[in-house]
Scaffold this motif. Structure first.
Motif, short mmCIF file in Angstrom:
data_model
loop_
_atom_site.label_atom_id
_atom_site.label_comp_id
_atom_site.label_asym_id
_atom_site.label_seq_id
_atom_site.Cartn_x
_atom_site.Cartn_y
_atom_site.Cartn_z
N LEU B 262 0.85 -1.06 -0.03
CA LEU B 262 -0.14 0.04 -0.03
C LEU B 262 0.85 1.27 0.07
O LEU B 262 0.60 2.21 -0.66
CB LEU B 262 -0.89 -0.16 1.40
N ARG B 264 3.86 1.45 -1.25
CA ARG B 264 4.33 1.88 -2.48
C ARG B 264 3.28 2.37 -3.65
O ARG B 264 3.60 3.10 -4.56
CB ARG B 264 5.04 0.45 -3.03
N PHE B 265 2.23 1.86 -3.50
CA PHE B 265 1.17 1.99 -4.39
C PHE B 265 0.80 3.71 -4.13
O PHE B 265 0.57 4.36 -5.04
CB PHE B 265 -0.20 1.44 -4.03
N SER B 266 0.85 4.04 -2.81
CA SER B 266 0.54 5.39 -2.47
C SER B 266 1.66 6.22 -3.09
O SER B 266 1.20 7.48 -3.73
CB SER B 266 0.14 5.57 -1.11
N ASP B 268 3.36 5.60 -5.82
CA ASP B 268 3.34 5.81 -7.43
C ASP B 268 2.03 6.52 -7.67
O ASP B 268 2.01 7.37 -8.65
CB ASP B 268 3.02 4.41 -7.64
#
Lengths: 316, 316
Positions: B262, B264-266, B268
């Motif tokens: 999560l 890393r996703f945020s 990106d």
């Protein structure tokens, strides 16, 4: 979504004498094929950036004439439909403006609508009507060969005529899309952009992002991510396979609404992230229960087939 | 995904004499039906929290006996498969531990695996083997009636035996799932949890979130969001319709890996958000181009059907 010609509301065909399609990819070629198949115009003229695309389109038979210069394509047209990525609209408007016939109608198929009015209006001479349209349909494929006449059957086509538009022009564009099998909705352009930011633009951005995040991981190999994608990731890869140029333009042309929804999404995600970190099972359960109900409503609205209980889709 | 019995690798059936299923929902009932259909055990005993679920399961014929108390269900079992949400595992382990036959094997179907080993190991007597399993399959439906024998055909089943596990016990669990038509992968539990965090857990959390965000909007009515969901949102509603209890437990039991992905996703997503705000079309286009390739690989890996070019799915 499979449906036959019997689904079409009756329209007095042909609706137009000559239609010019600017852009002959999936969307333009599908519209051309639908016009031909159901006799919605007497003649279809096309424009594309390259001669091979024009040659392919002529060979496929969904245009009768083709030109590199969009001005050449629109001279005789009663209706011009711009079917290119939205980044090209402004230049196309400037190119075709002086060549348009008095009384012609200009429309498009772009995924954002306020920007279309802003980009095209300044170039259109008096006596030419602008009726922006957004057929909410597509596939993950691109190019003139990817099109098919049935693409728009039972799909929404949203028209966003600016205030004061000629009702007769709006009615003719509406008749064309009804003839393609679409259901028509008329909306204010800004409202369209806010609705689509939620139902389409932000979901696409999220799908692109998580696919990118997965590609960058060191802990799981790309091969493993692909192998076990049935767990949910698979659906995101389909969405993230959409045309990069089209989607770049969507985000650049609907910036305000997309940023607004993204901000809300990030806040909501942060709240769930915090609940996970602190082990707040009640909050998670309440949230997941609330979101479950909307699926039933989507199915009831016939926007999704109820999944057959006998087909495996995904696991945890 | 449609496949017949001919797809099954040959296994020497029955693999077990008596199998006990703890939990008789979609997953347990599908496993019970597969065991019955392909003769993978001589007898299936079930346990569920309520008598109506047991009665339904007996009537559907995928269990031969049923008990409320899981201890009663496992006394004769050579294999026990826990098919409940993972929040119940610890209590189930404590209940069945003293009742297990020497030489019995305990397995499960949970979506996270390190937590299973931590929750169950302390309760299992010496001489009982723990072979955790994760069949990566499911539907958006729940309950004993929702199950079907073919659910696991051509799907992955990941086994995560702890170090030093008896190879004979692992081989028997493997044979059972092969008999259900699954492909087997053996993995370290922690690695499983990291891979599934990317391919399944975080995609589900994101889908839940955006559906919730959409429900809260004032600018677009809920009815409009549903009406125009074909633009991409529709896929998210399907994922977000999954069982709330199961998914609460997934996030609570795979906290570390989920929070890592999560984060890393945020990051990106924030980078793309910034590119949109500043109109950086090149960055957006490069990112969307990079993610497109993974779709082809997913299709090549037979995790997704290539979408038929003649079917409309979504638009912008």
């Amino acid at each position: 979504m499979a449906a036959g010609i019997s689904h079409h509301p009756a329209v007095d065909a042909p609706v137009f004498d000559t239609v010019a399609l600017i852009g002959l990819g999936l969307i333009g070629s599908s519209l051309g094929r639908a016009i031909k198949k159901w006799g919605l115009a007497r003649k279809v003229v096309g424009s594309a950036r390259t001669q091979p695309t024009i040659d392919t389109s002529l060979k496929l038979g969904f245009i009768d004439e083709g030109y590199i210069d969009p001005a050449d394509a629109v001279r005789e047209a009663d209706l011009v439909v711009i079917c290119t990525p939205m980044g090209a609209y402004k230049a196309i408007g400037e190119a075709i403006g002086p060549a348009l016939k008095p009384g012609a109608i200009v429309s498009d198929t772009g995924s954002t609508k306020a920007s279309v009015i802003a980009d095209l209006s300044p170039s259109l001479p008096a006596g030419v009507a602008l009726v922006p349209a957004h057929p909410v349909a597509g596939t993950e494929h691109s190019g003139p060969e990817a099109g098919f006449a049935e693409l728009y059957i039972d799909r929404w086509c949203i028209l966003t005529p600016p205030e004061g538009s000629d009702p007769a022009a709006v009615a003719k564009v509406e008749a064309l899309w009804k003839g393609c099998g679409s259901n028509i909705e008329i909306m204010e352009a800004g409202h369209h952009d806010r609705v689509l930011a939620v139902t389409s633009h932000v979901p696409h951005l999220i799908a692109y992002t998580i696919v990118g995040t997965a590609q960058d991981l060191e802990t799981a190999s790309a091969q493993e991510v692909i192998k076990f994608s049935a767990g949910g990731f698979r659906d995101f890869t389909r969405i993230a396979a959409s045309d990069p140029t089209m989607w770049r333009d969507v985000f650049l042309h609907n910036r305000g609404a997309v940023l607004e929804i993204l901000q809300r999404f990030s806040e909501d995600l942060t709240a769930l992230q915090r609940a996970i970190r602190w082990g707040d099972g009640e909050q998670l359960h309440a949230f997941f229960t609330r979101t479950r109900g909307i699926r039933r409503k989507v199915i009831d609205a016939r926007q999704a087939q109820p999944e057959t209980p006998k087909k495996a889709t995904e696991g945890g």
